[in-house]
Scaffold this active site. Structure first.
Site, PDB file in Angstrom:
ATOM      1  N   PHE A 245      81.070  12.576   1.935  1.00  0.00           N
ATOM      2  CA  PHE A 245      80.508  11.570   2.852  1.00  0.00           C
ATOM      3  C   PHE A 245      80.625  10.168   2.278  1.00  0.00           C
ATOM      4  CE2 PHE A 245      77.925  15.523   2.871  1.00  0.00           C
ATOM      5  CZ  PHE A 245      78.504  16.099   3.992  1.00  0.00           C
ATOM      6  N   ALA A 514      94.006  13.208   7.111  1.00  0.00           N
ATOM      7  CA  ALA A 514      94.823  14.048   7.982  1.00  0.00           C
ATOM      8  C   ALA A 514      96.150  13.359   8.271  1.00  0.00           C
ATOM      9  CB  ALA A 514      94.081  14.360   9.269  1.00  0.00           C
ATOM     10  N   LYS A 706      94.836  10.527  14.329  1.00  0.00           N
ATOM     11  CA  LYS A 706      93.970   9.361  14.084  1.00  0.00           C
ATOM     12  C   LYS A 706      92.833   9.619  13.105  1.00  0.00           C
ATOM     13  CE  LYS A 706      94.753   6.620  18.251  1.00  0.00           C
ATOM     14  NZ  LYS A 706      94.087   6.028  19.432  1.00  0.00           N
ATOM     15  N   GLU A 710      84.882  10.120  10.659  1.00  0.00           N
ATOM     16  CA  GLU A 710      83.810   9.158  10.899  1.00  0.00           C
ATOM     17  C   GLU A 710      83.510   8.933  12.379  1.00  0.00           C
ATOM     18  OE1 GLU A 710      83.862   7.172   7.502  1.00  0.00           O
ATOM     19  OE2 GLU A 710      85.790   8.020   6.988  1.00  0.00           O
TER      20      GLU A 710
END
Lengths: 744, 179, 340
Positions: A245, A514, A706, A710
């Site tokens: 995180f 990614a 994309k 978050e």
């Protein structure tokens, strides 16, 4: 039909069996031989000087090996730059155990190393330390007039754009105008796994470092620079990370301490933080925001002003993009965005999931709700009326933007049209029902990334890239991309990560993994595919002779001609036929600079929330959430859904529970544990619907990814607060929306 | 302005030597293990640091997160808040005793199928807790499962899928599945 | 955690004897609170005496027709015991409202009585605390006191007692059976815990050598009209900001007998007998409940962050009494009282 078409399929996590059986090893779980244990001593004061450390008293206990403190730490790197990691902000990074100065409460001031964990803990608790205390200042509220505009921030930080139009005048002339101050205290990441490093001492200065981090290379660089080690000497491994995180984006001090102790004692050492010590490091900063909005008679936004002031430490200027989003989320020609920091005696804040945006979107999206009410327009309709067709901050077109579809699909699923806009008008028995919504936007980034691929004669493909999987599904989606690219079954593909002996990957953060690693894996597999094709063409009677790479496809374990799929070579047969035992490829993927500079690259979401409030008791429950996300290509809807589900839980947590409460008398966070720093439990989480809006984008990167880490969190806290207003008529601008605020 | 102060978490008491060790026999996953342990070793640390059974996780060490959940005589407990010496003679099951990567326990399989975790760190505790929940036989509805799984924090926020995974096993017609 | 030795107690008398001989001996049963505090260096026993093998686990009929809860029966076994579910559902609900299933499987009935406060400052040895270090000062007064007491506080301490179970035991007028060097005695539950006064280091009234052997529930019937209402910052696995144990016996709509105790508001489970008297003989109406609630908080005092608890307690009392009168809570339910 292709059985090796995996991209976009809900494949089970490939690391799942290891995780559910306990076989997956995290940083503190490498039980190397002859291991010593370090326990960190945290300062009891917030500011001052250490005047004496009674190390001798505990060194007398049999089994206590050493007490490291500023009194005996050897001379290490001198320049600040040696302590700067990939995302270090401006200023001088904190140097553990170097100097007698205490800069914040719970600062690590000593490391006690002993033969066992329990002994180190015992001796650490016995260690007497004397301080000269000086007055600390930890209250941001008293620093409202001491804000300053940061100079150069950390990587990825962009100063707010210059004002456009005439916001002051237009706000004055607006038909309707709202203003408000929005506040949240510090929040700590608190991943389930506490920070730990196990350093295996291999002789001389050679170390295997098992570190909890979101970037093995970041940890390696830090250790190399600070301790003067070579790449070979500082081998960092991080195959499983128990939650990040953002907390693992910077090397934490236990890494420094474990390496120090291992090098000094010439033996293997483990240092783990306690849960309490997880509050002694970076955090989402305490932030004060002011938003002022005005509308024209037609309900369009006339002007917008968003100001943020947040804390930073005395030694670094932490920055995050809090207000910038407000200049691009809605069409508005008169915008003023301002951003300041103020220094207090705390540790430097640190990126925490959707840094800046989670903060900024809370204020902006609550203000938008207030504005909608002031203008007498439905909050969803108000947003649609002010839809930004282009990015006014960058003056660029969006590479793709399906936010409108998010609004429509989310609203339909939620049943928004049945909403009575009047506060306190909807009920379920004795409970007040509130429906609120909000929006978010996040960068679709990509970073340079390297990967390698090896195909062996047994038909197995191994792909390496030194990224991390902090629970994001990286292991799985990379396996899917590699398998599909070379037409192999998933079982024939292994993706490995988290090791500095692998090709270098960027930090696992910013929702760029990614895209960055994914495109790198695709490219290196294509490179390997070209080699495979060449070899296949040399095979006796090969039907592929003369075909270009574009003329063939890799499917179902075969290379076959696009023109005639019956003309094929079995991939497994290629290496045996060519007499080779393996094929290798390595590649560094570089983002396309033109696409990156020509377009505005962003993911969006729209969140719809239902709350039920007991009007007498002030208890609030989030009973229903619909989160519609447009984030390009979804590689694996199963793991992607999990990420968004988790984001919603984070949003609920931010809205209702999280705050690190400082007692300014001590300059110390007092709820520094999992019992009093509340995050949701299972009973807090009800129905959550995740919608992925289809969004094709060939400009953002070749795979059209994309990132999802978050964006799902954005708007959730605001939607909860807006729903709470709709339910109760009470506007709570100060997070968390807790029972005491709803009660009175 | 500068004032002196002294820190010592354990106070200024005379320093006592570390406690002596003794042989402690623990029955873990059906196997008797003999360890030289001092009384201050928690069951959790005995598993992780002395037996290399690191499937049981330490998330807080204070009974506030549930990551360390194991089964003692079939009942789920927090292994961080009991001493190893107190568990002599008890029958302890850890996540390693439920299934292996090639032969998963039905709950482990359900967790994989429902994607009931992300980072995986709370997962062994969640699974052991769920085994305890099924044995107890009290939780029947979704709301009851949520309540009775609330002793296990998940910072990734996988609760929705955790509850689905447990529901699948709970409602499975095949009782063998709930072994 | 300090250095200590460990032994298993061989019998109740022996345990009492050993404790009397050495004040640095601490009993350990479930361990869920003392080990937590030892890891924080708040409790520093030089010797732990393990009570778990004493024969005090039974839950059985008491001579007066009530129910005797063995001190070493776990909270979970107690909550789910058929007799508890049938005759003392308020206790079942209060236990299930506390902690987590794992902790309830470990924690014992006796140990529950000795739980120490969750005050942030008590737990953090870097800060002064009169309960931990008598005379060092109370950091919560004038500090961060959101979770602190509003009733029965002193200038020395505003800590709360954290138990849920004890709130129900107070309402049910339980009796604590105690063994000491001078033999056995019983302690009324209301006299078991104490207010901080000028000695906040003492949570309870037992002598150092005394050991709780059982808790007796009287032979009274509050199984039809009861409520345990717990309000907290999340839905489960959190300590009470305010909790209310309410139990009524009704004759038609008239209150024959009433019990009212609060958790999270005082240094001890806060049973208010004056408020109970106000309820008796009155119609079971909201107006009656409001008067009782007003009486309970009439002496309450807020310290800033926790001032909201005064109003919250008032409303919670009214709600709990209403729920009790309506008879909406059931022992067979898993505690989800504050769920929508």
């Amino acid at each position: 039909m292709s059985t090796t078409s995996y991209i976009g399929k809900p494949v089970n996590r490939v690391d799942g069996p290891a995780k559910v059986t306990g076989a997956a090893k995290y940083a503190a779980e490498f039980n190397v031989p002859h291991l010593a244990y370090g326990h960190i001593v945290s300062s009891s004061i917030a500011k001052g000087k250490i005047t004496k450390i009674y190390a001798d008293e505990i060194l007398a206990i049999p089994g206590v090996l050493q007490v490291f403190s500023h009194e005996n730490v050897p001379s290490l790197a001198w320049f600040d730059r040696s302590y700067k990691d990939d995302v270090a902000p401006g200023g001088s990074p904190f140097r553990p155990l170097q100097g007698n100065e205490v800069k914040y409460s719970m600062q690590p001031v000593a490391l006690v190393v002993a033969e066992t964990f329990e002994l180190a803990r015992y001796a650490a608790a016995l260690l007497r330390i004397e301080y000269e205390v000086t007055k600390h200042d930890t209250d941001l509220e008293t620093k409202r007039d001491d804000g300053f505009e940061p100079g150069r921030g950390k990587t990825g930080w962009v100063p707010p754009p210059k004002p456009r139009g005439n916001p002051d005048k237009e706000l004055k002339n607006a038909t309707h105008r709202v203003e408000g101050e929005y506040i949240h205290l510090a929040q700590h990441h608190n991943p389930m796994e506490m920070f730990a490093s196990t350093v295996e001492f291999l002789g001389d200065k050679k170390l295997n470092i098992y570190d909890k981090t979101q970037g093995a290379f970041n940890s390696q660089q830090y250790v190399m620079k600070v301790f003067g080690l070579s790449k070979d000497e500082a081998h960092v491994v991080s195959q499983y990370t128990g939650g990040g995180f953002g907390s693992g984006l910077r090397p934490q001090y236990q890494l420094f301490m474990a390496v120090l102790a291992a090098l000094e004692l010439k033996r293997s050492v483990r240092v783990s933080m306690t849960r309490q010590q997880m509050f002694s490091m970076g955090h989402r900063p305490h932030t004060l925001q002011y938003v002022e909005l005005g509308t024209n008679p037609d309900g369009s936004l006339a002007a917008l002003h968003h100001h943020a002031l947040h804390e930073t430490s005395q030694f670094e200027d932490y920055t995050e993009n809090v207000v910038n989003w407000s200049g691009m989320l809605y069409q508005c020609d008169n915008v003023k965005l301002t951003y300041q920091l103020a220094k207090i005696d705390v540790y430097t804040p640190q990126d925490m999931r959707a840094p800046g945006a989670a903060t900024g979107s809370f204020a902006l999206e609550c203000a938008m709700d207030e504005m909608a009410y002031a203008a007498g327009i439905d909050p969803l309709e108000f947003r649609l009326r002010n839809y930004a067709e282009r990015d006014q901050n960058l003056k660029r077109e969006f590479s793709s933007k399906k936010l409108r579809e998010c609004y429509h699909e989310g609203a339909a699923k939620f049943g928004w049209e049945k909403r009575n806009p009047e506060p306190r008008s909807m009920r379920d028995g004795d409970l007040l029902v509130g429906w609120g919504m909000a929006t978010g936007v996040w960068d679709a980034s990509i970073q340079k990334c390297a990967a390698s691929a090896t195909f062996t004669a047994d038909g197995h493909l191994t792909v390496l890239s030194g990224t991390n999987d902090i629970g994001t599904g990286t292991y799985t989606i990379m396996t899917q991309i590699a398998a599909q690219t070379l037409g192999l079954p998933l079982e024939a593909v292994t993706f490995k990560l988290g090791d500095t002996n692998q090709p270098e990957a960027p930090l696992q953060g910013g929702s760029w993994t990614a895209a960055s690693v994914g495109n790198a894996v695709k490219q290196v597999c294509d490179k390997l595919g070209e080699q495979l094709l060449k070899l296949a063409q040399k095979m006796e009677g090969s039907p592929l002779k003369g075909a270009a790479y574009e003329d063939v496809e890799f499917v179902n374990g075969q290379i076959r001609l696009n023109a005639d799929i019956n003309q094929a070579v079995v991939i497994r047969d290629i290496l045996p036929a060519s007499g080779k035992d393996k094929l290798e490829a390595e590649n560094t993927m570089l983002p396309n600079p033109i696409n990156q500079l020509k377009n505005s690259l962003h993911a969006h979401n729209a969140v719809f929330v239902e709350v039920k409030v007991d009007p007498e008791l002030g208890t609030l429950h989030v009973t229903r959430v619909v989160n519609a996300v447009a984030a390009g290509r979804i590689l694996n809807p199963k793991t992607a859904r999990s990420q968004v589900l988790g984001s919603v839980v984070w949003g609920i947590s931010m809205a209702l529970m999280e705050e690190s409460v400082m007692d300014h008398g001590f300059g110390r966070y007092m709820n520094h544990n999992y019992s009093e720093y509340h995050i949701p439990v299972s009973a807090d989480i009800h129905d959550i619907d995740v919608i992925f809006v289809e969004e094709e984008d060939d400009k953002v990167n070749p795979l059209g990814i994309k990132g999802l880490g978050e964006v799902g969190l954005l708007g959730v806290a605001a939607a909860v607060a807006n729903a709470a207003f709709h339910a109760t008529g009470k506007r709570i601008r100060n997070l968390p929306v807790s029972i005491d605020k709803l009660l009175l | 302005m500068n004032t002196p102060t002294t820190q010592a978490a354990l106070g200024q008491a005379a320093i006592a030597p570390p406690p002596p060790t003794s042989t402690v026999t623990l029955k873990i996953n059906g196997v008797e293990r003999h360890l030289q342990l001092a009384p201050w070793t928690s069951l959790l640390d005995a598993l992780r640091e002395y037996l290399d059974l690191t499937g049981t996780k330490k998330g807080c060490d204070h009974g506030q997160c549930g990551a360390c959940t194991v089964l003692v005589d079939g009942k789920r407990i927090n292994s961080c808040l009991t001493l190893a010496v107190m568990q002599e003679g008890a029958d302890i099951t850890t996540v390693e005793g439920l299934g292996t990567e090639d032969n998963l326990h039905p709950l482990q399989q359900a967790f994989v199928d429902h994607d009931a975790f992300q980072c995986g760190y709370c997962t062994p505790g969640q699974i052991c807790s769920a085994v305890g929940l099924l044995t107890e036989g009290k939780a029947k509805t979704t709301a009851e499962i949520r309540e009775m799984m609330s002793g296990n924090l998940c910072r990734c926020g996988a609760y929705t899928n955790i509850v689905s995974a447990i529901e699948e096993v709970l409602h499975s017609k095949n009782s063998e599945l709930r072994r | 955690m300090n250095s200590f030795t460990y032994t298993r107690a061989s019998g109740v008398e022996a345990a009492v004897r050993e404790k009397a001989a050495d004040n640095a001996v601490k009993f350990i049963a479930g361990g869920t609170n003392i080990l937590d505090l030892m890891k924080e260096n708040v409790e520093r026993p030089s010797r732990l005496l393990d009570l778990n093998h004493l024969p005090l686990k039974a839950i059985e009929a008491a001579p007066d027709g009530g129910l005797r809860l063995g001190a070493l029966a776990t909270n979970a076994d107690t909550a789910w015991h058929p007799e508890v579910q049938k005759r003392y559902p308020l206790l079942n609900q209060a236990i299930l409202a506390g902690a987590s299933p794992q902790l309830r499987n470990m924690a014992t009935n006796g140990g529950n009585l000795f739980q120490r406060t969750r005050c942030y400052y008590f737990y953090d040895t870097a800060t002064p605390c009169n309960k931990r270090e008598p005379g060092s000062g109370c950091s919560a007064i004038g500090g961060y006191n959101r979770i602190h007491a509003i009733l029965g506080t002193s200038e020395q301490c505003i800590a709360t007692h954290p138990s849920d179970m004890c709130v129900a035991l107070a309402a049910l007028k339980a009796t604590v059976r105690v063994s000491g060097q001078n033999g056995e005695r019983t302690v009324k539950f209301e006299n078991f815990h104490r207010l901080p006064g000028d000695a906040p280091e003492f949570d309870h009234t037992l002598a150092p050598d005394e050991l709780v052997t059982a808790i007796d529930l009287p032979n009274e019937d509050f199984s039809q009209h009861f409520s345990y209402l717990k309000l907290r910052d999340r839905q489960s696995y959190a300590f009470a900001l305010v909790s209310v144990a309410a139990a009524l016996q009704l004759d038609g709509n008239t209150i024959k007998e009433a019990r009212l105790a609060l958790g999270g508001v005082a240094h001890k489970p806060w049973r208010d007998q004056q408020a109970e008297e106000l309820l008796k003989g009155q119609p079971a109406t909201e107006d009656t409940f409001r008067k009782a609630a007003a009486a309970v908080v009439s002496s309450a005092r807020g310290y800033g962050h926790n001032t909201f608890k005064i109003e919250l307690a008032k409303r919670a009392i009214v709600r709990a009494l209403k729920q009790a009168a309506e008879g909406t809570q059931h022992a067979s339910d898993i505690f989800t009282n504050s769920n929508p």
